[in-house]
Design an enzyme around this catalytic site. Structure first.
Site, PDB file in Angstrom:
ATOM      1  N   HIS A   1      -9.806  77.328  69.297  1.00  0.00           N
ATOM      2  CA  HIS A   1     -10.705  76.301  69.832  1.00  0.00           C
ATOM      3  C   HIS A   1     -11.527  76.863  70.990  1.00  0.00           C
ATOM      4  O   HIS A   1     -11.144  77.831  71.626  1.00  0.00           O
ATOM      5  CB  HIS A   1      -9.808  75.151  70.318  1.00  0.00           C
ATOM      6  CG  HIS A   1     -10.481  74.168  71.195  1.00  0.00           C
ATOM      7  ND1 HIS A   1     -10.390  74.201  72.570  1.00  0.00           N
ATOM      8  CD2 HIS A   1     -11.253  73.102  70.897  1.00  0.00           C
ATOM      9  CE1 HIS A   1     -11.070  73.183  73.074  1.00  0.00           C
ATOM     10  NE2 HIS A   1     -11.601  72.499  72.084  1.00  0.00           N
TER      11      HIS A   1
ATOM     12  N   LYS B   1     -19.823  70.155  64.887  1.00  0.00           N
ATOM     13  CA  LYS B   1     -19.232  69.132  65.751  1.00  0.00           C
ATOM     14  C   LYS B   1     -19.771  67.789  65.297  1.00  0.00           C
ATOM     15  O   LYS B   1     -20.990  67.559  65.304  1.00  0.00           O
ATOM     16  CB  LYS B   1     -19.650  69.423  67.194  1.00  0.00           C
ATOM     17  CG  LYS B   1     -19.314  68.379  68.210  1.00  0.00           C
ATOM     18  CD  LYS B   1     -17.848  68.061  68.295  1.00  0.00           C
ATOM     19  CE  LYS B   1     -16.984  69.271  68.567  1.00  0.00           C
ATOM     20  NZ  LYS B   1     -15.545  69.023  68.471  1.00  0.00           N
TER      21      LYS B   1
END
Ligand code: GKR
Ligand code: MG
Length: 433
Positions: free
Chosen positions: A331, A203
């Site tokens: 996701h 991330k």
């Protein structure tokens, strides 16, 4: 068969201070648990991202659902649609996709919560796993990826109680700060050793791109070319920045997730960088698909049944991806075991969902299902045994996490507010670098 009643329970689970483009994770992640009680006494479960508006919308749907047949999901969704109207007529706090890394539309959450609970109830009633209701399994085991975060020190929840100086292995790494390439490599090693993951996602979008790209090179040097790598700046890089760093990372990435914002900007990056682009931000609904195909904004779509309106619609998305030669991945957001079980059934049912699935699950220690946390073996999860989703609710754990929800005082996710506790000047910028 009829739905006798529906119980909606908001919960809070400890969540470490993970950084992202929108700010910082709060000490607790919010989820809402749905129990759909059939007149046969069987309970269908689901879990969706929590907020007071989602909880309220689900509570509002209870009277509509009572007495309906859970086998007739189409009728249930029709009735909910009729009651709520379209997404932008709902009139709740969020009426659109929003700019946050996570989808903020409300109705898709409600549909997903009800659809998954119906499928669990049906599966438990006819004694078949949910994967069979989605057309049957294409695989018995679903691979997941290590989901790394740049993070501040801390393990979530109440800081003074959550830091454990005796912790070892992953539990120790989970509470360490990770703000440099070396620290990210340590986080990755520890997560991969513990869970056996064989692909890695970082991330990004939170520190200057030089540092985040250096993290990717450090991971590549440590793990080698056989461990696929992904980076996800959550759309806060400009087209220019995305192209510059994308070119540097050609040859080391499996895919490049949402470097920049919107389908048009993504398509400009796609033309200039030889890495497949992926998204859970610019193409997140069926309405977005024509634009995606027309512009060529990404090669891979990240499904998420919480945001695509349920498991069956996510299977439909798989078919559309196949038709238009798009890859399919999945996701995730902070979640517990009911969502993980649903994700596993879905990933097992979709033939072209061939990428290792994202999950935040290693970051959460709390659980609401009986038997405690589901276990990864070699980075994979077997489809949970048993009918329906294959998981049962632990009501004591549910009550405890509902108390945590009430005590923590959070009503919705706001990562900017959390970041401002560290840096009062910090504000979200939709294009930061
Ligand atoms: O949990 O901080 C986070 C992530 O940034 C999450 O909210 C995103 O929705 O995981 C997500 C993503 O892939 O964009
Ligand atoms: Mg993403």
């Amino acid at each position: 068969m009829k739905i006798e009643t529906v119980r909606i329970t908001p919960i809070a689970v400890d969540d470490p201070p993970l950084r992202n483009a929108a700010g910082l994770h709060a000490p607790y992640a919010l989820r809402t648990i749905v129990e759909l009680v059939g007149d046969n006494g069987i309970i269908g479960l689901s879990e969706v991202p929590g907020s007071n508006s989602t909880t309220k919308a689900l509570e509002d749907s209870v009277e509509i659902l009572k007495g309906l047949d859970p086998f007739n999901i189409n009728n249930i969704l029709f009735k909910l649609n009729h009651y709520f109207g379209s997404e932008n007529k709902v009139g709740f706090e969020y009426d659109e996709r929003g700019r946050a890394p996570w989808d903020q539309r409300l109705l898709v959450h409600v549909f997903s919560a009800i659809e998954v609970a119906c499928l669990d109830l049906i599966g438990k009633t006819i004694e078949r796993p949910v994967v069979d209701l989605l057309g049957g399994r294409c695989r018995d085991h679903v691979p997941f990826s290590a989901y790394l975060f740049l993070k501040e020190e801390g393990a979530g929840g109440l800081f003074e109680f959550s830091m454990d100086s005796d912790a070892t292995g992953w539990l120790s790494a989970r509470q360490e700060a990770a703000l440099t390439p070396d620290e990210i490599v340590l986080q990755a090693k520890s997560m991969c050793d513990h869970f056996g993951f064989t692909s890695i996602k970082l991330k990004a979008g939170t520190l200057p791109p030089d540092i985040e790209v250096a993290c990717m090179f450090a991971l590549y040097e440590t793990f080698g070319k056989n461990v696929p790598l992904r980076i996800d700046p959550n759309a806060v890089w400009s087209v220019e920045t995305s192209v510059k760093y994308g070119k540097q990372m050609e040859g080391i990435l499996e895919y490049y997730e949402d470097p920049t914002r919107g389908q048009k900007a993504m398509s400009e990056v796609a033309k200039q960088v030889s890495i497949p682009l992926a998204t859970n931000m610019c193409t997140t609904s069926f309405d977005d698909l024509p634009g995606s195909i027309q512009l060529g904004s990404e090669s891979i779509i990240l499904a998420d049944h919480h945001f695509w309106g349920g498991l069956r619609t996510s299977v439909e998305l798989g078919r559309i991806c196949q038709t238009f030669d798009r890859g399919l991945s999945m996701h995730s957001n902070s979640h517990v075991g009911i969502s993980l079980a649903a994700m596993t059934h879905l990933a097992a049912a979709v033939p072209n969902l061939t990428y290792a699935v994202d999950t935040h699950y290693p970051w959460q220690t709390d659980e609401v299902i009986k038997g405690g946390k589901l276990k990864f073996t070699n980075g994979e999860l077997a489809i949970p045994d048993g009918p329906g989703l294959g998981v049962e609710l632990d009501h004591d754990a549910l009550n405890e996490l509902n108390k945590k929800y009430k005590d923590c005082g959070l009503t919705h996710r706001d990562d900017q507010v959390e970041m401002q506790k560290l840096d009062p000047e910090w504000v979200f910028e939709s294009t930061r670098w």
